[in-house]
Design a protein around this motif. Structure first.
Motif, PDB file in Angstrom:
ATOM      1  N   LEU A  66       2.177   6.832  -5.923  1.00  0.00           N
ATOM      2  CA  LEU A  66       2.246   6.706  -7.373  1.00  0.00           C
ATOM      3  C   LEU A  66       0.897   6.837  -8.067  1.00  0.00           C
ATOM      4  N   CYS A  67      -0.156   6.331  -7.428  1.00  0.00           N
ATOM      5  CA  CYS A  67      -1.403   6.106  -8.169  1.00  0.00           C
ATOM      6  C   CYS A  67      -2.416   7.230  -7.987  1.00  0.00           C
ATOM      7  N   LEU A 106       0.817  -1.213   0.000  1.00  0.00           N
ATOM      8  CA  LEU A 106       0.000   0.000   0.000  1.00  0.00           C
ATOM      9  C   LEU A 106       0.852   1.265   0.000  1.00  0.00           C
ATOM     10  N   GLY A 107       2.069   1.173   0.539  1.00  0.00           N
ATOM     11  CA  GLY A 107       2.955   2.324   0.561  1.00  0.00           C
ATOM     12  C   GLY A 107       3.332   2.770  -0.839  1.00  0.00           C
ATOM     13  N   VAL A 108       3.632   1.812  -1.703  1.00  0.00           N
ATOM     14  CA  VAL A 108       4.019   2.121  -3.078  1.00  0.00           C
ATOM     15  C   VAL A 108       2.858   2.809  -3.801  1.00  0.00           C
ATOM     16  N   VAL A 109       1.656   2.283  -3.577  1.00  0.00           N
ATOM     17  CA  VAL A 109       0.471   2.827  -4.223  1.00  0.00           C
ATOM     18  C   VAL A 109       0.246   4.285  -3.850  1.00  0.00           C
ATOM     19  N   SER A 110       0.470   4.617  -2.575  1.00  0.00           N
ATOM     20  CA  SER A 110       0.086   5.939  -2.094  1.00  0.00           C
ATOM     21  C   SER A 110       0.844   7.054  -2.795  1.00  0.00           C
TER      22      SER A 110
END
Lengths: 334, 324
Positions: B221-222, B215-219
């Motif tokens: 980038l997306c 979820l950290g990566v998503v926050s």
């Protein structure tokens, strides 16, 4: 602070590199662990972090004497393991156990859970034969598995359950120190949380010392009392976990901390990220001076010349950087 | 009009132990230039969704049971193989999780890098190599001129993932599907790769489907995130809303089990039980047996993904009835 149960003094583990087909010749040395000094107290959780290839796993294997030590001493409860005979090392493993990263590879697929857990009990004659089944049931209950699964094989379990079995196996001999090498990196978040909770609970209940190796700083921060950051075979920063991760001193720890993605869109987008250039250098041919200087944004001429020692950097904290004070000034810290 | 419109995608795998419903009625759309995060645990169907769109599901044992995926008037799921080949690798490209195994170890980087150009465009080999070199420089490979003709084993993991990205973006595509591109990498290298994807996306204006369990990566980038569970989308919202006001109990539980935000010493929240066996029929909501809010109604009735606010849709009956 209680006396350390495990003490490492300037431990070095070097591997020779050979080449040549007809005549093998040593052409270099990989300094996988290069002068690590550490202590771990009873009931303490020490986190060990660093990128792949920094020597975390080799250090774990060195402590267990699974690879020969090149120099330095590993002292478990006053006994020097580096000078011990193989019988003494076998006896020491009673107190020193390991949990591996991949629960799909670390359990024998042809052995039932009962056989896996009974083996250490029988080899080390922990309980009489007729009590083995009872003890196995107890171990399974302790890690949150129902003893009715005793006769099942590893493939019948999920990743999280397998990791529980691996932990039960490590606990079978009632060790004083457990080394867990990336025990949750192969697991999903929700399962990871279960295993982390189990490990912290076991450490508290059994007064276990745990060396928790991981590359995920958020996991390490959650579970550890103290954390040691490794880079290219050396410890570059050491201190209380929350302190080191919230207020890192060494430039490498700073970069590592800033690289963790935060699950919060505002913080994540506003964050000024210190992106490290390039990959860690090869341990076969490490840079002169501070091994981190080619990737360090604070590096100066002097960093290329001398290897920085670990020096005090605040209460109970140490860091290995020549410019520690100057960097703190620059970023406006006290 | 959306760039890609997926409707009711169902992908199953017919194995000896039963029919495994990996993707079970997934519908979503992707706008031009948008970054869509696809989040879920292993086995939730995120990767199979992407593989289905790219025609990469091995058939058999896989089978696309139903659905359409409209891209520029073409249904990717039912078009002729030649039509799909003309799109795949040119207008829609994909990067995979493991950079160690997704490059051919026998071929030089240069040959693999320019292959999409030689297939999809009328271009001489010299021109293709020039573009390959420019692309390698764009993804941040130092000394690209000398490295162009190297073999994959001469590169580190992060470098190989850069080569994969260069290869995917060389045409350049309108959609990039990234299936856990940073999971196998160290955090410091992950940060480099994420910055690179962001930068190239801005330059090329492409849409990205980013699959991850982190979820950290998503926050960071997306623009929008879809959470998958047991082959279905259980919640979709813009990134801000999903992180600050998640509605589906599974999304909430997932967030609460992340260690980074919790202070030390406190027990982490854990989701009881295990994900369901997708080869067995599931009555009602697939998450109900693990959900602290579930009622008998949840275990009997199939929830549908429905909007709860203009920017957020949730497949939870109790949220839809405003009970939680």
């Amino acid at each position: 602070m209680p006396p350390p149960i495990l003490q490492l003094n300037d431990v070095k583990t070097h591997f020779p590199v050979e080449s040549g087909f007809f005549r093998r010749q040593q052409t270099g040395t990989v300094k996988a662990v290069d002068g690590v000094s550490l202590t771990v107290a009873r009931g303490e959780v020490l986190g060990l972090v660093g990128e792949s290839g920094c020597g975390k796993s080799t250090l774990a294997r060195t402590i267990l004497q699974l690879v020969p030590t090149t120099a330095g001493t590993v002292i478990l409860e006053g006994k020097n393991l580096t000078a011990a005979s193989s019988a003494e090392i076998l006896a020491a493993r009673h107190d020193l156990q390991m949990v591996f990263q991949d629960p799909f590879a670390s359990l024998n697929p042809r052995m039932t859970i009962f056989a896996t857990l009974a083996e250490p009990l029988i080899v080390h004659r922990v309980v009489p034969r007729e009590k083995v089944a009872e003890r196995v049931a107890l171990l399974m209950a302790k890690v949150g598995l129902s003893p009715q699964f005793m006769e099942k094989y590893p493939h019948e379990f999920s990743g999280g359950q397998r990791q529980r079995i691996a932990i039960a196996r490590a606990l079978a001999l009632e060790p004083k120190v457990i080394i867990a090498d990336e025990p949750v990196s192969a697991l999903d978040v929700s399962i990871q949380a279960q295993i982390l909770n189990l490990l912290s609970q076991l450490c508290r209940e059994m007064n276990l010392a745990l060396i928790f190796i991981a590359h995920d700083l958020s996991v390490v921060k959650h579970i550890s009392d103290r954390v040691a950051v490794m880079y290219l075979g050396k410890i570059v920063e050491l201190g209380p976990a929350a302190e080191v991760i919230e207020r890192p001193r060494h430039p490498y720890t700073r970069a590592l901390v800033s690289a963790i993605p935060t699950p919060n869109p505002e913080i994540e987008r506003a964050k000024k990220r210190l992106v490290l250039a390039g990959d860690p250098p090869s341990p076969l041919n490490p840079p002169a001076g501070c091994a981190f200087h080619p990737r360090c944004s604070y590096a100066q001429e002097k960093c290329k010349l001398s290897v920085p020692p670990l020096i005090p950097a605040g209460p109970n904290r140490e860091a290995a950087c020549l410019r520690l004070d100057e960097i703190a000034d620059q970023s406006g810290e006290t | 009009m959306p760039l890609l419109e997926v409707t009711d995608l169902r992908t199953t795998f017919h194995t000896r132990s039963g029919v495994y419903r990996a993707v079970d009625g997934v519908s979503f759309s992707l706008a031009k230039g948008e970054t869509l995060g696809l989040v879920g645990e292993s086995g939730s169907g995120k990767s199979v969704t992407c593989y289905s769109l790219m025609g990469l599901v091995p058939q058999p044992p896989g089978r696309i049971e139903s659905g359409t995926a409209m891209f520029d008037g073409v249904d990717l799921l039912h078009c002729a193989p030649a039509q799909l080949r003309a799109i795949r690798g040119k207008r829609i490209a994909m990067i995979f999780q493991d950079p160690m195994t997704s490059l051919n170890p026998y071929l030089r980087i240069s040959e693999q890098l320019i292959e999409p150009l030689l297939i999809h465009e009328k271009i001489s080999k010299a021109d293709a190599l020039a573009r390959g070199l420019a692309m390698l420089e764009a993804v941040g490979i130092n000394d690209a001129g000398n490295r162009l003709h190297a073999y994959p084993h001469e590169f580190s993991g992060g470098m190989r993932q850069r080569v994969m990205i260069a290869m995917a973006l060389i045409t350049p595509p309108e959609i990039l599907i990234a299936d856990e591109p940073t999971t196998a990498l160290d955090v410091t290298v992950q940060a480099q790769i994420l910055e690179l994807i962001k930068k190239l996306q801005n330059e090329l204006g492409m849409a990205v489907i980013f699959v991850t369990h982190d979820l950290g990566v998503v926050s960071g980038l997306c623009d929008r995130v879809q959470v998958m569970y047991a082959g279905r989308i259980v919640e979709t919202a813009d990134t801000r809303t999903l992180f600050h006001a998640p509605r589906h109990p599974y999304t909430k539980a997932l967030q609460r089990s992340i260690p980074s935000l919790q202070p030390k010493g406190r027990e982490l929240y854990t989701i009881p039980g295990l994900p369901p066996d997708l080869s067995k029929p599931i009555a009602g909501c697939a998450f109900a047996p693990r959900c602290e809010f579930s009622t008998d109604y949840c275990r009997r009735t199939d929830p549908k993904l429905a909007a709860v606010t203009p920017t957020q849709a949730t497949a939870c009956l109790r949220v839809q009835n405003s009970e939680i």
